[in-house]
Scaffold this motif. Structure first.
Motif, PDB file in Angstrom:
ATOM      1  N   GLY A  56      43.303  43.815  52.455  1.00 16.49           N
ATOM      2  CA  GLY A  56      44.307  44.305  51.520  1.00 16.49           C
ATOM      3  C   GLY A  56      44.404  43.380  50.325  1.00 16.49           C
ATOM      4  O   GLY A  56      44.433  42.155  50.472  1.00 16.49           O
ATOM      5  N   ILE A  57      44.429  43.958  49.156  1.00 14.34           N
ATOM      6  CA  ILE A  57      44.552  43.188  47.917  1.00 14.34           C
ATOM      7  C   ILE A  57      45.779  43.678  47.172  1.00 14.34           C
ATOM      8  O   ILE A  57      45.882  44.852  46.822  1.00 14.34           O
ATOM      9  N   SER A  58      46.708  42.785  46.919  1.00 13.15           N
ATOM     10  CA  SER A  58      47.930  43.137  46.207  1.00 13.15           C
ATOM     11  C   SER A  58      47.832  42.720  44.752  1.00 13.15           C
ATOM     12  O   SER A  58      47.503  41.579  44.443  1.00 13.15           O
ATOM     13  N   GLY A  59      48.099  43.670  43.861  1.00  9.34           N
ATOM     14  CA  GLY A  59      48.169  43.349  42.446  1.00  9.34           C
ATOM     15  C   GLY A  59      46.903  43.623  41.671  1.00  9.34           C
ATOM     16  O   GLY A  59      45.830  43.867  42.222  1.00  9.34           O
ATOM     17  N   ALA A  60      47.041  43.555  40.351  1.00 10.36           N
ATOM     18  CA  ALA A  60      45.909  43.764  39.435  1.00 10.36           C
ATOM     19  C   ALA A  60      45.135  42.459  39.310  1.00 10.36           C
ATOM     20  O   ALA A  60      45.186  41.786  38.273  1.00 10.36           O
ATOM     21  N   GLN A  61      44.419  42.120  40.356  1.00  9.76           N
ATOM     22  CA  GLN A  61      43.713  40.845  40.410  1.00  9.76           C
ATOM     23  C   GLN A  61      42.511  40.837  39.451  1.00  9.76           C
ATOM     24  O   GLN A  61      42.042  41.893  39.002  1.00  9.76           O
ATOM     25  N   PRO A  62      41.990  39.661  39.137  1.00 11.75           N
ATOM     26  CA  PRO A  62      40.800  39.587  38.278  1.00 11.75           C
ATOM     27  C   PRO A  62      39.608  40.309  38.908  1.00 11.75           C
ATOM     28  O   PRO A  62      39.539  40.465  40.132  1.00 11.75           O
ATOM     29  N   GLU A  63      38.707  40.723  38.058  1.00 14.03           N
ATOM     30  CA  GLU A  63      37.538  41.477  38.514  1.00 14.03           C
ATOM     31  C   GLU A  63      36.782  40.759  39.624  1.00 14.03           C
ATOM     32  O   GLU A  63      36.328  41.388  40.593  1.00 14.03           O
ATOM     33  N   GLU A  64      36.642  39.426  39.508  1.00 10.41           N
ATOM     34  CA  GLU A  64      35.854  38.699  40.502  1.00 10.41           C
ATOM     35  C   GLU A  64      36.481  38.742  41.891  1.00 10.41           C
ATOM     36  O   GLU A  64      35.765  38.666  42.905  1.00 10.41           O
ATOM     37  N   VAL A  65      37.807  38.886  41.977  1.00  7.38           N
ATOM     38  CA  VAL A  65      38.463  39.004  43.278  1.00  7.38           C
ATOM     39  C   VAL A  65      38.069  40.321  43.940  1.00  7.38           C
ATOM     40  O   VAL A  65      37.778  40.369  45.137  1.00  7.38           O
ATOM     41  N   PHE A  66      38.053  41.386  43.160  1.00  7.94           N
ATOM     42  CA  PHE A  66      37.623  42.675  43.704  1.00  7.94           C
ATOM     43  C   PHE A  66      36.150  42.638  44.116  1.00  7.94           C
ATOM     44  O   PHE A  66      35.772  43.208  45.146  1.00  7.94           O
ATOM     45  N   THR A  67      35.336  41.973  43.323  1.00  5.39           N
ATOM     46  CA  THR A  67      33.913  41.854  43.664  1.00  5.39           C
ATOM     47  C   THR A  67      33.738  41.155  45.006  1.00  5.39           C
ATOM     48  O   THR A  67      32.965  41.605  45.870  1.00  5.39           O
ATOM     49  N   GLN A  68      34.451  40.054  45.193  1.00  2.00           N
ATOM     50  CA  GLN A  68      34.363  39.309  46.446  1.00  2.00           C
ATOM     51  C   GLN A  68      34.843  40.154  47.623  1.00  2.00           C
ATOM     52  O   GLN A  68      34.216  40.168  48.692  1.00  2.00           O
ATOM     53  N   ALA A  69      35.943  40.864  47.434  1.00  2.24           N
ATOM     54  CA  ALA A  69      36.504  41.667  48.514  1.00  2.24           C
ATOM     55  C   ALA A  69      35.585  42.824  48.890  1.00  2.24           C
ATOM     56  O   ALA A  69      35.410  43.131  50.078  1.00  2.24           O
ATOM     57  N   LEU A  70      35.000  43.481  47.892  1.00  2.90           N
ATOM     58  CA  LEU A  70      34.052  44.564  48.178  1.00  2.90           C
ATOM     59  C   LEU A  70      32.877  44.047  48.997  1.00  2.90           C
ATOM     60  O   LEU A  70      32.443  44.692  49.960  1.00  2.90           O
ATOM     61  N   THR A  71      32.376  42.895  48.621  1.00  2.00           N
ATOM     62  CA  THR A  71      31.234  42.311  49.334  1.00  2.00           C
ATOM     63  C   THR A  71      31.612  41.957  50.763  1.00  2.00           C
ATOM     64  O   THR A  71      30.869  42.266  51.710  1.00  2.00           O
ATOM     65  N   GLN A  72      32.765  41.330  50.944  1.00  2.36           N
ATOM     66  CA  GLN A  72      33.202  40.944  52.281  1.00  2.36           C
ATOM     67  C   GLN A  72      33.449  42.152  53.166  1.00  2.36           C
ATOM     68  O   GLN A  72      33.035  42.181  54.334  1.00  2.36           O
ATOM     69  N   ALA A  73      34.140  43.151  52.618  1.00  2.00           N
ATOM     70  CA  ALA A  73      34.450  44.338  53.406  1.00  2.00           C
ATOM     71  C   ALA A  73      33.179  45.079  53.809  1.00  2.00           C
ATOM     72  O   ALA A  73      33.106  45.670  54.892  1.00  2.00           O
TER      73      ALA A  73
END
Length: 235
Positions: free
Chosen positions: A193-210
């Motif tokens: 779960g990611i809360s908030g409009a995080q920086p692009e790199e946070v989404f990139t990391q989360a997509l990769t991990q998931a």
């Protein structure tokens, strides 16, 4: 991989978060295998169909803050939006209840699928924050539906009744069950779960991990921030 995004059309960070997530997804190697599902959420269900006043007046009333402080906060959000190519116009914004607009998104998904629902979501956010349109108006919503390929009269007929009310309520109830207290909130394959409009790199990391890791209980991967909360904080 399924990515579910809980957001409210009246949340300025949700549009910003959408852009940042989309930027990360566009660079993700497995983007073609990612399904994005927009989930409904309401920050202020008690808001009347239309609030007769400006965004500054509304937020000042909700948060009990000095209007000058609210104006400064909106200037900050506007600058953040500009950084991802959005042109927020808070002076023209029509403060309106978003429940019926959420019903339109569910209608679009039911009739035309996830891509059409996403197109309606985009159009609603743009209409609200950039175009000064009243997203509680059935005529406005019918026009947005038509732009996404829906029959305007069919949209009006559904919105005049209670269709998809249960779908919106179900999304909101599920968000509460997951512990969502602010939006945007991104759930990746029910693993992260990611809360908030995080920086692009946070989404990139989360997509990769998931993508790489097996099923596990939902866990936050970043602290909360850049989100609109039910209590009015952050917006």
């Amino acid at each position: 991989m399924l990515v579910e995004i809980w957001s409210d059309i009246g949340c300025p960070w949700c549009f910003i978060g959408k852009r940042r997530f989309e930027a990360a997804l566009s660079r993700f190697d497995h983007a073609s295998e990612v399904e994005v599902c927009w989930r409904s959420y309401q920050l202020d269900p008690s808001l009347p169909e239309r609030f007769e006043g400006s965004e500054v007046e509304y937020l000042s009333k909700v948060k009990g803050m000095d209007p000058a402080q609210v104006s400064g906060m909106l200037e900050h959000v506007t600058a953040q939006a500009a950084g991802v190519g959005l042109n927020y116009r808070f002076d023209d914004l029509v403060v309106a209840n978003t429940f019926t607009a959420h019903r339109l998104i569910h209608l679009a998904r039911d009739l035309k699928g996830a891509e059409t629902a996403a197109a309606v979501k985009e159009a609603l956010l743009a209409a609200h924050f950039e175009q000064g349109q009243d997203i509680s108006s059935h005529d406005v919503l019918a026009g947005i539906g038509a732009g996404a390929g829906l029959e305007p009269d069919a949209v009006r007929e559904v919105l005049a009744g209670t269709g998809y009310t249960d779908s919106v309520d179900s999304d909101i109830a599920e968000a509460r069950a997951l512990g969502v207290s602010g939006v945007p909130f991104f759930v990746l394959d029910r693993r992260y779960g990611i809360s908030g409009a995080q920086p692009e790199e946070v989404f990139t990391q989360a997509l990769t991990q998931a993508w790489q890791e097996g099923q596990r209980p939902l866990q936050p991967v970043v602290p909360e921030g850049g989100a609109c909360a039910v209590d009015g904080s952050g917006c």
